[in-house]
Design a protein around this motif. Structure first.
Motif, short mmCIF file in Angstrom:
data_model
loop_
_atom_site.label_atom_id
_atom_site.label_comp_id
_atom_site.label_asym_id
_atom_site.label_seq_id
_atom_site.Cartn_x
_atom_site.Cartn_y
_atom_site.Cartn_z
N ARG A 113 0.82 -1.20 0.00
CA ARG A 113 0.00 0.00 0.00
C ARG A 113 0.86 1.26 0.00
NH1 ARG A 113 -5.65 0.19 1.35
NH2 ARG A 113 -6.35 2.31 1.74
N ARG A 114 1.95 1.23 0.77
CA ARG A 114 2.84 2.40 0.83
C ARG A 114 3.47 2.71 -0.52
NH1 ARG A 114 5.90 1.15 6.61
NH2 ARG A 114 4.35 2.19 7.95
N LEU A 115 3.67 1.69 -1.34
CA LEU A 115 4.32 1.91 -2.64
C LEU A 115 3.46 2.72 -3.59
CD1 LEU A 115 5.92 -1.62 -3.25
CD2 LEU A 115 7.09 0.49 -2.59
N VAL A 116 2.15 2.69 -3.40
CA VAL A 116 1.26 3.37 -4.34
C VAL A 116 0.39 4.44 -3.70
CG1 VAL A 116 1.18 1.43 -5.95
CG2 VAL A 116 -0.48 1.55 -4.08
N SER A 117 0.37 4.51 -2.39
CA SER A 117 -0.58 5.39 -1.71
C SER A 117 -0.36 6.87 -2.04
CB SER A 117 -0.52 5.18 -0.20
OG SER A 117 0.77 5.44 0.30
N ARG A 118 0.89 7.27 -2.33
CA ARG A 118 1.14 8.68 -2.63
C ARG A 118 0.39 9.15 -3.86
NH1 ARG A 118 7.71 9.39 -1.72
NH2 ARG A 118 7.72 8.91 0.52
N ALA A 119 0.11 8.25 -4.77
CA ALA A 119 -0.61 8.62 -5.99
C ALA A 119 -2.09 8.87 -5.73
CB ALA A 119 -0.46 7.53 -7.04
N PHE A 120 -2.57 8.48 -4.53
CA PHE A 120 -4.00 8.59 -4.25
C PHE A 120 -4.30 9.43 -3.02
CE2 PHE A 120 -3.31 4.66 -6.60
CZ PHE A 120 -4.25 4.77 -7.61
N THR A 121 -3.33 10.22 -2.57
CA THR A 121 -3.59 11.11 -1.44
C THR A 121 -4.60 12.18 -1.83
OG1 THR A 121 -1.79 12.61 -2.03
CG2 THR A 121 -1.25 10.78 -0.54
N ALA A 122 -5.22 12.80 -0.82
CA ALA A 122 -6.21 13.85 -1.10
C ALA A 122 -5.58 14.99 -1.90
CB ALA A 122 -6.78 14.37 0.22
N VAL A 290 -22.71 12.43 -3.84
CA VAL A 290 -21.91 11.28 -4.26
C VAL A 290 -21.83 10.25 -3.13
CG1 VAL A 290 -19.61 10.53 -4.95
CG2 VAL A 290 -20.63 12.53 -6.02
N HIS A 291 -21.64 10.72 -1.91
CA HIS A 291 -21.64 9.79 -0.77
C HIS A 291 -22.98 9.04 -0.68
CE1 HIS A 291 -17.89 10.19 1.36
NE2 HIS A 291 -17.94 11.50 1.29
N LEU A 369 -8.34 2.14 -1.65
CA LEU A 369 -7.21 3.04 -1.87
C LEU A 369 -7.58 4.21 -2.77
CD1 LEU A 369 -4.08 3.34 -1.45
CD2 LEU A 369 -3.81 2.03 -3.57
N GLY A 370 -8.45 3.98 -3.73
CA GLY A 370 -8.82 5.02 -4.68
C GLY A 370 -10.14 5.71 -4.38
N ALA A 371 -10.60 5.65 -3.13
CA ALA A 371 -11.90 6.22 -2.79
C ALA A 371 -11.98 7.71 -3.12
CB ALA A 371 -12.22 5.98 -1.32
N ALA A 372 -10.94 8.46 -2.76
CA ALA A 372 -10.96 9.91 -3.02
C ALA A 372 -11.04 10.20 -4.51
CB ALA A 372 -9.72 10.57 -2.41
N GLY A 378 -16.86 10.92 -9.63
CA GLY A 378 -18.31 10.98 -9.55
C GLY A 378 -18.81 12.41 -9.52
N GLU A 379 -18.18 13.27 -8.72
CA GLU A 379 -18.56 14.68 -8.64
C GLU A 379 -18.44 15.35 -10.01
OE1 GLU A 379 -16.26 16.63 -5.64
OE2 GLU A 379 -16.69 15.10 -4.14
#
Length: 421
Positions: A113-122, A290-291, A369-372, A378-379
């Motif tokens: 998760r750490r390897l890719v999480s930076r691409a999906f930060t807020a 969207v929520h 991981l890609g929720a944001a 969606g928005e």
């Protein structure tokens, strides 16, 4: 194990449950906190957990693991492996489905998760918004030209799929010329027919392997180039198989569910004119909408199977160590114990406390991981549609909409619309 009110195992392929999972799982939820369920064929039975608090526990409690090999002291059957075997996938390719970031626990999950999480930060997702809006705008420009002889356009084909696959492929590093093939492969993977997954899975794996060779020779700023750099600098952090599996997982998860959120959500708004008009009048409600759409008509109804790593009691029912458990998101999201009048679509529902209460994106360490990114897409999608086509309407009776009837999901096969009423 006592499951008062339900005496026979739930057939997950029961046509009534497939056609109306909302009321079907509601009935199960109210009759028993834990219910035994079966797939067709030689597959171990599983337990269904449908109540909100119990679903949150299964998703967040470390006593439940995703990899049955992590259950102490016993030989626990891998239900997903059994299902994959039934579908005729060769073992040398099945590993790319069975050993992803979604299937590992503890330190391995955190490492990947750490390897890719930076691409999906807020922050990173916010930076992507102008590009998402640009892609959406171009697709909306083209949409009127996709009308058939009857004047209707299929939103799934013309917009709901192309938007998220363009975004995730651009982020990961899949070239534009390869994206139509990925879209076709992704569709084929949802087939329940034996051997139907073989060709698309083999095609995806070989495509990624070839792309890795190209990116290694000519690195860019995409996520794949970053993963290659990590692999080449320290193979212990990311193996060859893990790199291929990561790309496969991100691309598939990054477009399939978002496409159907857009499709399901558009259909929901068009069949609830009071909510649609309020959203048009108050576009600032879009994030809340969207929520609520994710709660009310999210595309994923059942999670990946978890396994009890020890005896656990849920709702007064003992779940024995090693038992496979599926958390039913639609049961939790419609649970009146948590949501007032849960059958009602209310685009302002999440406003209290401004926090996510539904479990459409999961919960706990395996929270999407890609929720944001999915929420943002969606928005952008809904806002663009409503702004560009103020007279948007269904081109058929809601009861005539066709779906893919798959256990654990809610997916429209098409969404015919009239752009100008």
């Amino acid at each position: 194990m006592s499951t008062s009110g339900i005496t026979e195992p739930i057939d997950l392929m029961d046509p009534d449950l497939l056609h109306d999972p909302f009321h079907g799982f509601a009935r199960i939820r109210e009759e028993a906190p834990v219910a035994r369920a079966v797939f067709p064929g030689k597959v171990d039975p599983i337990l269904l957990v449908t109540r909100y608090d119990d679903v949150k526990t299964v998703l967040s409690d470390q006593r439940f693991v995703n990899n049955p090999a992590n259950v102490p002291g016993g030989d626990v059957g891998n239900v997903r492996e059994q299902l994959i075997k039934m579908r005729g996938i060769p073992p040398e390719y099945a590993k790319y489905i069975l050993e992803s970031i979604l299937d590992v626990d503890g330190a391995d999950h955190i490492r990947l998760r750490r390897l890719v999480s930076r691409a999906f930060t807020a922050r990173r997702v916010l930076e992507l918004r102008p590009r998402v809006e640009e892609i959406a705008g171009a697709l909306l420009d083209e949409l009127p030209g996709k009308a058939g002889p009857d004047g209707a356009v299929d939103l799934i084909e013309g917009f709901a799929y192309p938007l998220p696959i363009a975004v995730i492929c651009e982020l990961v590093g899949i070239p534009e010329e390869d994206r139509p093939a990925w879209r076709d492969w992704g569709r084929s993977l949802v087939s329940l027919q034996p051997n139907a997954m073989n060709e698309p899975l083999i095609g995806m794996v070989h495509s990624i392997e070839n792309l890795i060779l190209r990116r290694r020779a000519e690195p860019t700023g995409d996520l794949l180039s970053s993963l290659i750099r990590v692999h080449d600098e320290d193979g212990d952090r990311l193996s060859d198989q893990e790199m291929v599996t990561m790309v496969l997982t991100l691309v598939l998860a990054g477009h399939e569910t978002t496409a159907h959120l857009i499709g399901n959500g558009t259909a929901a708004l068009l069949t609830h004119p009071d909510q649609l008009e309020r959203l048009r009048a108050e576009p600032e409600l879009m994030p809340l909408a969207v929520h609520e759409l994710m709660r009310w008509c999210g595309p994923v109804h059942g999670t990946r199977i978890r396994y009890a790593a020890e005896d656990v009691e849920l709702g007064g029912v003992k779940i024995a160590q090693g038992q496979p458990v599926m958390a039913i998101l639609v049961g939790a999201n419609y649970d009146p114990r948590r949501f007032a009048d849960p059958d009602r679509l209310d685009i302002t529902r999440e406003s209290e406390g401004h926090r996510e209460t539904h479990v459409g994106f999961g919960s706990g360490l395996h929270y999407c991981l890609g929720a944001a990114l999915a929420r943002q897409e969606g928005e952008v999608a809904f806002a663009g549609l409503l702004r560009r086509f103020p007279r948007l309407a269904l081109a058929c009776d809601p009861g005539e909409l066709q779906r893919h009837y798959l256990p654990g999901s809610w997916r429209l096969a098409g969404l015919p619309l009239r752009l100008n009423g």
